[in-house]
Enzyme design. Structure first.
Site, PDB file in Angstrom:
ATOM      1  N   GLY A 246     -20.083  16.529  43.184  1.00 37.09           N
ATOM      2  CA  GLY A 246     -20.092  17.469  42.194  1.00 37.09           C
ATOM      3  C   GLY A 246     -18.617  18.235  42.324  1.00 37.09           C
ATOM      4  O   GLY A 246     -18.801  18.304  41.086  1.00 37.09           O
TER       5      GLY A 246
ATOM      6  N   TYR B 259     -34.485  10.988  54.720  1.00 39.88           N
ATOM      7  CA  TYR B 259     -33.010  10.816  53.386  1.00 39.88           C
ATOM      8  C   TYR B 259     -33.688  10.165  52.556  1.00 39.88           C
ATOM      9  O   TYR B 259     -33.509   9.944  51.399  1.00 39.88           O
ATOM     10  CB  TYR B 259     -31.879  10.935  54.502  1.00 39.88           C
TER      11      TYR B 259
END
Length: 286
Positions: free
Chosen positions: A27, A164
């Site tokens: 990110g 996940y």
């Protein structure tokens, strides 16, 4: 063979990007490139101090705003405060294989953060999004199962990696159903997805978690850098790609290499499950 590097990102002057989880990992790497290319970049982060530290490493117009995807009140507050148009929303933030933990709203942390938080954020911002929604998934989606009877691991024995994988499969199903709805509405906005391959990000750092320590030990020798891991996200965000496309590394097993459009599992192409997941997610986040 497809080649795409950060230098291939065009000038983005005049455009606004929102990047969740932009204080570290892919990110931060993606946000740094976007800002350097002239975009106004909003770093949507849980910890503003860490966001400010990340912003200090970037050149260009960068703004830090607090967003906790594990708290729907925070998601709503962020969306209410961000009143200006957004060209591209990048749903990047995520958690991986923590011990069983609940969000502020009682959801299993991975499903609540990786999927439900981004689902709520996207829908709240959608009236102001002008170009694209990019959601970061994972090759781990291939082992995922959407268990509508126990999405939040309240009855079955908790398995961190399975949780996940479920959340990452949900990311792709969300992208597909979002694109279907955008097309149906005649919107020019498109929904795309990406995955970083094996990237040595904070998700792979152990912090006392046995499963994460094992994943780090096995995977790190094969992992690529944050900068390389961010390239599929940038590819999905700026390249001329179709809606519901999925970008990932083009190398062996999609683990590393230059980004290109890649395939996904049959489970990630199940339109009936995608529609049901959308309806359930809307109910959970209302």
């Amino acid at each position: 063979m497809t080649t795409f590097t950060a230098s291939d990102v065009p000038s983005l002057t005049g455009r606004t990007f929102v990047v969740t989880g932009a204080n570290s990992g892919i990110g931060r790497a993606a946000a740094r490139v976007l800002a350097a290319k002239g975009a106004r970049v909003v770093l949507a982060v849980r910890d503003p101090g860490k966001g400010a530290a990340a912003a200090a490493t970037m050149t260009g117009e960068v703004e830090v705003r607090q967003l906790d995807l594990a708290d729907l009140a925070s998601v709503r507050e962020f969306a209410d405060d961000l009143t200006e148009p957004v060209d591209v929303l990048i749903n990047n933030a995520g958690v991986m294989v923590p011990p069983l933990t609940r969000t502020a709203d009682g959801f299993e942390l991975q499903f609540g953060t990786n999927h439900l938080g981004h689902f709520a954020l996207t829908n709240l911002l959608l009236p102001r999004i002008r170009r694209r929604v990019v959601t970061v998934s994972s090759n781990g989606h291939r082992s995922g199962e959407i268990d509508f009877g126990d999405l939040n691991w309240e009855r079955r024995a908790y398995r961190p990696m399975a949780a996940y994988a479920q959340s990452k499969l949900a990311n792709l199903l969300f992208t597909s159903e979002l694109q279907r709805r955008l097309t149906q509405a005649g919107s020019p906005v498109i929904a795309t997805a990406a995955h970083p391959g094996l990237a040595a990000t904070n998700l792979m750092r152990p912090e006392g978690r046995p499963l994460a320590r094992l994943a780090e030990k096995v995977m790190t020798p094969f992992a690529q850098s944050d900068d390389a891991g961010a390239l599929p996200t940038l590819f999905a965000a700026v390249r001329d790609v179709p809606g519901d496309s999925y970008a990932g590394p083009g190398g062996l097993l999609q683990g590393r290499g230059a980004p290109e459009l890649v395939g996904r599992s049959a489970k990630a192409r199940d339109t009936a499950v995608a529609r049901r997941l959308w309806d359930v997610s809307a109910e959970l986040t209302q």
